[in-house]
Scaffold this motif. Structure first.
Motif, PDB file in Angstrom:
ATOM      1  N   GLY A 146       7.290   1.875   4.117  1.00  7.54           N
ATOM      2  CA  GLY A 146       7.493   1.228   5.140  1.00  7.54           C
ATOM      3  C   GLY A 146       6.700   1.373   6.571  1.00  7.54           C
ATOM      4  N   SER A 147       5.308   1.897   6.307  1.00  6.93           N
ATOM      5  CA  SER A 147       4.683   2.608   7.411  1.00  6.93           C
ATOM      6  C   SER A 147       3.249   1.162   7.523  1.00  6.93           C
ATOM      7  N   CYS A 148       2.782   0.769   6.473  1.00  9.68           N
ATOM      8  CA  CYS A 148       1.621   0.144   6.458  1.00  9.68           C
ATOM      9  C   CYS A 148       1.625  -1.433   6.981  1.00  9.68           C
ATOM     10  N   GLY A 149       2.701  -2.110   6.567  1.00  9.07           N
ATOM     11  CA  GLY A 149       3.086  -3.374   7.058  1.00  9.07           C
ATOM     12  C   GLY A 149       2.219  -4.461   5.726  1.00  9.07           C
TER      13      GLY A 149
ATOM     14  N   CYS B 278       3.147  -5.030   2.755  1.00  6.64           N
ATOM     15  CA  CYS B 278       4.136  -5.936   2.049  1.00  6.64           C
ATOM     16  C   CYS B 278       5.028  -6.857   2.907  1.00  6.64           C
TER      17      CYS B 278
ATOM     18  N   CYS C  34       8.871  -3.562   0.709  1.00  3.75           N
ATOM     19  CA  CYS C  34       9.312  -2.219   0.028  1.00  3.75           C
ATOM     20  C   CYS C  34      10.343  -1.712   0.473  1.00  3.75           C
TER      21      CYS C  34
ATOM     22  N   GLU D   6       0.919  -1.301  -0.020  1.00  5.09           N
ATOM     23  CA  GLU D   6      -0.019   0.092  -0.023  1.00  5.09           C
ATOM     24  C   GLU D   6       0.796   1.471  -0.156  1.00  5.09           C
ATOM     25  N   CYS D   7       1.488   1.255   1.232  1.00  3.39           N
ATOM     26  CA  CYS D   7       2.321   2.877   1.305  1.00  3.39           C
ATOM     27  C   CYS D   7       3.588   3.069   0.655  1.00  3.39           C
ATOM     28  N   ASN D   8       4.381   1.650   0.273  1.00  2.00           N
ATOM     29  CA  ASN D   8       5.469   1.857  -0.157  1.00  2.00           C
ATOM     30  C   ASN D   8       6.613   2.463   0.557  1.00  2.00           C
TER      31      ASN D   8
HETATM   32 FE1  FES Z   1       3.597  -0.156   3.271  1.00  2.00          FE
HETATM   33 FE2  FES Z   1       5.434  -1.735   2.783  1.00  2.00          FE
HETATM   34  S1  FES Z   1       3.821  -1.061   1.359  1.00  2.00           S
HETATM   35  S2  FES Z   1       5.210  -1.031   4.560  1.00  2.00           S
END
Ligand code: FES
Length: 332
Positions: free
Chosen positions: A39-42, A44, A76, A35-37
């Motif tokens: 490192g925030s959302c988890g 990936c 990501c 989602e975020c790319n």
């Molecule tokens: Fe969100 Fe990697 S895409 S933490």
């Protein structure tokens, strides 16, 4: 160039030495969840079974200590240092409609939109199409790591970003304070799942605050240009603290059928501004008041600060809006 293999399958792909496992998978046409790319959302997370990686962002919030202990990593943020074997489940909905490409772009124009939002226009070295609502990763000189910003336009040769300055923010400090027309930066994209669903036969509601202006303007521009949009409407709610934060109407007013099929609803959340004629309240409150149960019949896009996004999500869940009709990417 390291090879990444998925345990228990014949899926494998190559990842450039300076790329990440997730982004290289998307470039290879694979549906690596994300989602975020940044490192925030988890979203990936994957299991690293064999091989060695370097993490681009140390202690990224998308990964807990428990995840780390269990050998989980963030796709990501994982740059492979050797061939790797991983475990994860690909999902077709994450396959890119347009594969992300790394290239560079030259800043060709800037314009102020409000006291703290500015549009930055980059001409790409090679035209790169994207879906309205998607975002790109910008590498700014002297700033560690990439930053995700959404495009506001719909063109392939120039990408326009409408960005709100973050107090003491390293990236926006560089963008607003040091970058000049003619400067070149690295741009990687497009990414993101909150893109305009052209064939969804519902009215559209766009909810935005801060830099969320950019993808919502893009979605509305794409909707207005779509032959499938005839007869449908876009309601666009933009919220800020005070009247000086409010923007976007001039861009919507350039679109056909503004005022009838495209409607703009500004809202401020702080007191004061005695002459204010728009709505008062937070974006989620104004949206609920304006649209109420109609939200369940609409395609909903939203973008903005994390607290705004969380409040909108809660409101939509409470109203029973089907999640398949709700589109957002949270990166912060
Ligand atoms: Fe969100 Fe990697 S895409 S933490």
């Amino acid at each position: 160039m390291p090879t990444i293999a998925v345990k228990g399958s014949d899926i494998r792909w190559q990842c450039a030495d300076d790329d990440t496992i997730m982004r290289s998978a998307l470039r290879a046409g694979l549906g690596f969840p994300y989602e975020c790319n940044v490192g925030s959302c988890g979203n990936c997370r994957f299991d690293l079974l064999e091989g060695e990686i370097e993490e681009l962002r140390a202690n990224a919030p998308g990964l807990s200590d428990r995840d780390r202990e269990r050998g989980r990593r963030l796709g990501c943020q994982a740059r492979p240092l050797a061939d790797c074997t991983v475990k994860l489940r690909f999902m077709p909905q994450y396959e890119s409609h347009v594969s992300p490409v790394r290239q560079s772009g030259v800043l060709v124009a800037v314009r102020d939109i409000t006291h703290d939002i500015r549009e930055f226009r980059f001409r790409l070295d090679r035209p790169q199409p994207f879906l309205a609502g998607q975002y790109a990763l910008l590498d700014l000189p002297g700033v560690e790591g990439s930053r995700a910003y959404s495009m506001a336009n719909t063109d392939a040769d120039e990408w326009h970003f409408q960005i709100r300055r973050v107090p003491n923010g390293a990236a926006t400090g560089k963008l607003f304070g040091a970058l000049s027309v003619g400067d070149r930066i690295k741009i990687d994209g497009p990414y993101g799942m909150a893109y305009f669903r052209e064939d969804a036969e519902r009215d559209i509601i766009c909810l935005a605050g801060g830099s969320g202006l950019s993808p919502m303007i893009s979605v509305t521009r794409a909707a207005a240009a779509s032959p499938l949009f005839a007869g449908r409407t876009v309601d666009f709610v933009y919220g800020g603290r005070s009247a000086q934060d409010i923007c976007g109407e001039d861009m919507l007013a350039e679109l056909p059928r503004f005022g009838t099929h495209i409607r703009y609803h500004p809202a401020i959340s702080a007191g004061g501004d005695d002459g204010w004629a728009g709505h008062r309240g937070f974006v989620h409150e104004v949206a609920e008041r304006l649209f109420s149960e109609r939200l369940r019949d609409c395609e909903i896009y939203f973008a903005g600060p994390p607290l705004m996004g969380q409040a909108i999500q809660k409101m939509l869940v409470d109203l029973g809006v089907p999640s398949a009709q709700v589109h957002f990417d949270q990166f912060y």
